[in-house]
Design an enzyme around this catalytic site. Structure first.
Site, mmCIF file in Angstrom:
data_model
loop_
_atom_site.group_PDB
_atom_site.id
_atom_site.type_symbol
_atom_site.label_atom_id
_atom_site.label_comp_id
_atom_site.label_asym_id
_atom_site.label_seq_id
_atom_site.Cartn_x
_atom_site.Cartn_y
_atom_site.Cartn_z
ATOM 1 C CB CYS A 123 42.115 70.243 76.282
ATOM 2 S SG CYS A 123 41.995 71.391 74.907
ATOM 3 N NE ARG B 69 47.014 68.235 79.971
ATOM 4 C CZ ARG B 69 47.256 66.961 79.644
ATOM 5 N NH1 ARG B 69 47.934 66.198 80.468
ATOM 6 N NH2 ARG B 69 46.826 66.474 78.515
ATOM 7 C CD1 TRP C 200 46.288 76.490 74.366
ATOM 8 C CD2 TRP C 200 45.974 75.303 72.497
ATOM 9 N NE1 TRP C 200 47.173 76.957 73.420
ATOM 10 C CE2 TRP C 200 46.997 76.255 72.264
ATOM 11 C CE3 TRP C 200 45.605 74.449 71.460
ATOM 12 C CZ2 TRP C 200 47.650 76.367 71.042
ATOM 13 C CZ3 TRP C 200 46.248 74.559 70.243
ATOM 14 C CH2 TRP C 200 47.256 75.511 70.049
ATOM 15 C CG ASN D 24 41.127 66.907 76.497
ATOM 16 O OD1 ASN D 24 40.476 67.908 76.720
ATOM 17 N ND2 ASN D 24 41.924 66.347 77.390
ATOM 18 N N GLY D 25 40.840 66.921 71.954
ATOM 19 C CA GLY D 25 41.087 66.379 70.627
ATOM 20 C C GLY D 25 40.420 67.214 69.547
ATOM 21 C CD GLU E 23 65.244 74.531 73.438
ATOM 22 O OE1 GLU E 23 64.695 74.620 74.563
ATOM 23 O OE2 GLU E 23 64.612 74.188 72.409
ATOM 24 C CE LYS F 123 62.872 76.266 76.229
ATOM 25 N NZ LYS F 123 62.267 75.774 74.996
ATOM 26 C CD GLU G 71 58.828 77.749 73.507
ATOM 27 O OE1 GLU G 71 58.132 76.750 73.286
ATOM 28 O OE2 GLU G 71 59.814 77.723 74.277
ATOM 29 C CG HIS H 251 75.282 80.911 51.985
ATOM 30 N ND1 HIS H 251 75.701 80.839 50.669
ATOM 31 C CD2 HIS H 251 76.269 80.364 52.734
ATOM 32 C CE1 HIS H 251 76.879 80.252 50.618
ATOM 33 N NE2 HIS H 251 77.253 79.955 51.862
ATOM 34 C CE LYS I 248 56.024 71.415 80.120
ATOM 35 N NZ LYS I 248 57.316 72.046 79.808
#
Length: 627
Positions: free
Chosen positions: A2, A27, A74, A117-118, A500, A504, A507, A523, A622
């Site tokens: 946000c 963001r 968001w 925000n929060g 990673e 990616k 995402e 395993h 972001k």
């Protein structure tokens, strides 16, 4: 996540608010809105589309004014729909549905307009109290509770009402508020979420990020936890909450901050993510630019004494930053010979741990505002671990102010939600930290230092050579785009790189992807291997290569399709069910920085082939500024 922009000015500030929101789009958000004081009323426009659509809406409805606030949201509490979008208006007792209907929800019949925000943790109990007093809620958000609470406490002075309201809030917040009855005044407050004050000529601004004010003012005050700020025409003042709940006036330093307003130009690239992948050679070179040699002072004044005193390292991070920390664990233990643990920041402070005051607590964060990581380092400090260091891409961030030592990467602004150049520069910074600790502890000879520095200086050229593999990766991506699952394998310090790579891919392409140490295949994960499950393998020419080759045979024996990024001298050849892209050179300890690049390209081009929103993937943000 946000974003907040607010302003008080003699001029129409709607274009400034909208431009500020555009600068914060990177963001991540799923709705946006703006509210102003116009002709004695509160007016607003809200949208679940992009800020460009909001801009068209305010122009169509002639929303203008010299006092206002704006927001990108968001979703946390309540779905991403218009009635949950900010700004929120208060609706006090006695305001009927008919009155609201007449206004159309654009001109407000209440007093308070607010963005936030929060997360407010006690919003349910506050909501119940306010409903009992006759307040009507039009959203499912925790934010609307604050707007109603401020109106309930309002008695002619908005500054006083906000101060009293914050005393009842539990959780994290940055808020900006204005009132119908007090034109040319906006109040801000912060606790756990960032908020800055921009000082202009006869006008003042609030924002969650200095970038939002690029081109408007470079005179910035970073508000601290517990601050409440009052901005008016040509003046502002700040109070800070004491432990007993009272407020006292405070002075905060005004800093000159040159935000990078031009950094978001896309240029010839299709997406920001592609641009940022190809910016990695320059970002790495810039990050190394001020490194004449390996010294503790690279990390700040007093670093030598700290490095001499510590006997272990604790790395705290989230997401991609956690994976860079996981690579660093291998470096720190093998080169610096110092015991290292890596913790997911969101988990660390909620478990019982054994504190060691001689631990170097290292946080890794691209934005420097990641709420979980900020809370984790505060928790570590509360346990008596006072040696703190951050690797961060934003010199003016909350994390840099929170930690005693720091290394600022020079990745530049990263717009794409899926981190690329921020990750590679984090790895560079962490390798420098490894060498500095090794040197301080007597584990780095002059010859070794020179060798490592030579390899670091050559990195930009080496990464550029890897980027030249893009056409081969595109061919693979066409096949991956038709899949719904993928498996990634790595060994040793390349296992976090496999993690990673899987992150990616999921995402931005929405393909389900998992990563495992290759030795773990038998395993459990081997049960997933079929011809429909592509298996991506990171295969450097290191001590684990022969073990890795055995793992590859396990996949081939089950009919799996292998896609291998192999160093040139590994003698892994293409064949039925085995596809190989050869890396330009083996790079020793720094090999993870090279091997992550084709994984980034694979994710990017697979997402392009599937037609997803590469730079703004669904449900993601972001900068994660809430828990």
């Amino acid at each position: 996540m946000c974003g907040i922009v607010g302003a008080v000015s003699h001029r129409n500030i709607v274009p400034i608010l909208i431009e500020g929101l555009k600068r914060l789009e990177y963001r991540g958000y799923d709705s946006c809105g703006v509210a102003v004081h116009q002709d004695g009323e509160l007016r607003r426009a809200r949208s679940t589309s992009r800020v460009a659509e909001l801009d068209a809406e305010v122009a169509r409805d002639d929303v203008h004014g010299g006092t206002g606030i704006a927001h990108t949201r968001w979703a946390t509490h309540g779905a991403p729909v218009v009635h949950n979008a900010h700004p929120h208006f208060s609706r006090g007792p006695g305001v009927s549905d008919a009155q609201v209907a007449v206004s159309g929800g654009t001109t407000q019949v209440g007093r308070i307009a607010l963005v936030h925000n929060g997360i407010i943790e006690n919003h349910d109990e506050l909501r119940a109290e306010l409903v009992a007093r006759g307040y009507v809620f039009n959203s499912q958000t925790d934010t609307e509770v604050i707007a109603h609470l401020v109106e309930h406490l309002y008695d002619g002075d908005l500054f006083d009402a906000v101060q009293r309201a914050t005393l009842q809030l539990r959780g994290a917040y940055a808020i900006a508020v204005f009132c119908r009855d007090e034109p040319q005044r906006v109040i801000g407050a912060r606790e756990g979420s960032p908020l800055i004050l921009g000082v202009g000529e006869g006008e003042n601004f609030l924002a969650s990020d200095a970038m939002a004010l690029a081109g408007v003012t470079d005179q910035i005050i970073y508000l601290e936890e517990g601050d409440v700020v009052d901005i008016q025409l040509g003046k502002h003042w700040i109070t800070h909450r004491n432990a007993d709940g009272s407020y006292r006036p405070v002075q905060r330093e005004v800093r000159t901050v040159h935000a990078h307003s031009g950094a978001a130009e896309l240029g010839p690239y299709r997406h920001y993510m592609q641009k940022e992948i190809f910016e990695q050679p320059k970002a790495i070179a810039d990050t190394l630019d001020a490194v004449p040699g390996i010294t503790p002072e690279l990390f700040g004044e007093g670093a030598f004494n700290v490095f001499k005193d510590v006997d272990s390292v604790l790395i705290l991070a989230c997401g991609t930053s956690y994976y860079s920390g996981s690579v660093a664990k291998y470096w720190l233990e093998s080169i610096a010979k110092i015991p290292t643990s890596v913790e997911v920041a969101s988990e660390y402070r909620y478990r019982d741990s054994v504190p060691n005051p001689r631990t170097l607590v290292v946080t890794i964060t691209q934005s420097g505002e990641t709420a979980d990581t900020l809370a984790a380092v505060k928790h570590a400090r509360s346990l008596g671990m006072l040696h703190t260091l951050t690797v961060c891409n934003v010199a003016t961030s909350a994390m840099v102010r929170e930690c005693k030592l720091s290394y600022i990467t020079r990745a530049g602004v990263e717009i794409g939600v899926a981190s690329t150049k921020a990750f590679s520069t984090q790895l560079v910074a962490l390798f420098l930290l490894t060498l500095a600790l090794a040197k301080t502890r007597g584990h780095l000879s002059d010859e070794q230092e020179a060798e490592h520095l030579k390899a670091l200086r050559h990195l930009p050229v080496a990464v550029q050579a890897v980027l030249a593999l893009e056409p081969q990766v595109i061919a693979w991506a066409e096949e991956f785009a038709r899949k719904e699952n993928a498996l990634f394998l790595g060994r040793g310090l390349h296992y976090p790189i496999a993690l990673e790579g899987a992150l990616k891919l999921k995402e931005i392409s929405y393909i389900h992807a998992e990563a495992y140490p290759a030795g773990e295949l038998k395993h459990g994960p081997l049960a997933l291997v079929t011809a429909e499950m592509p298996v991506v393998t990171v295969a450097p020419n290191d001590a684990l290569l022969e073990k890795l080759k055995s793992n590859l045979q396990e996949v081939r024996a089950r009919g799996g399709e292998l896609f291998v990024f192999a160093d040139a001298d590994t003698r892994i050849e293409s064949g039925p069910g085995l596809h190989v892209i050869r890396m330009p050179e083996h790079y020793g300890a720094l090999s993870p920085i090279l091997h992550v690049v084709p994984l980034q390209l694979l994710a990017y081009h697979t997402a392009c082939a599937r037609g997803t929103d590469v730079d703004k993937p669904r449900n993601l943000a972001k900068s994660v500024t809430v828990e």
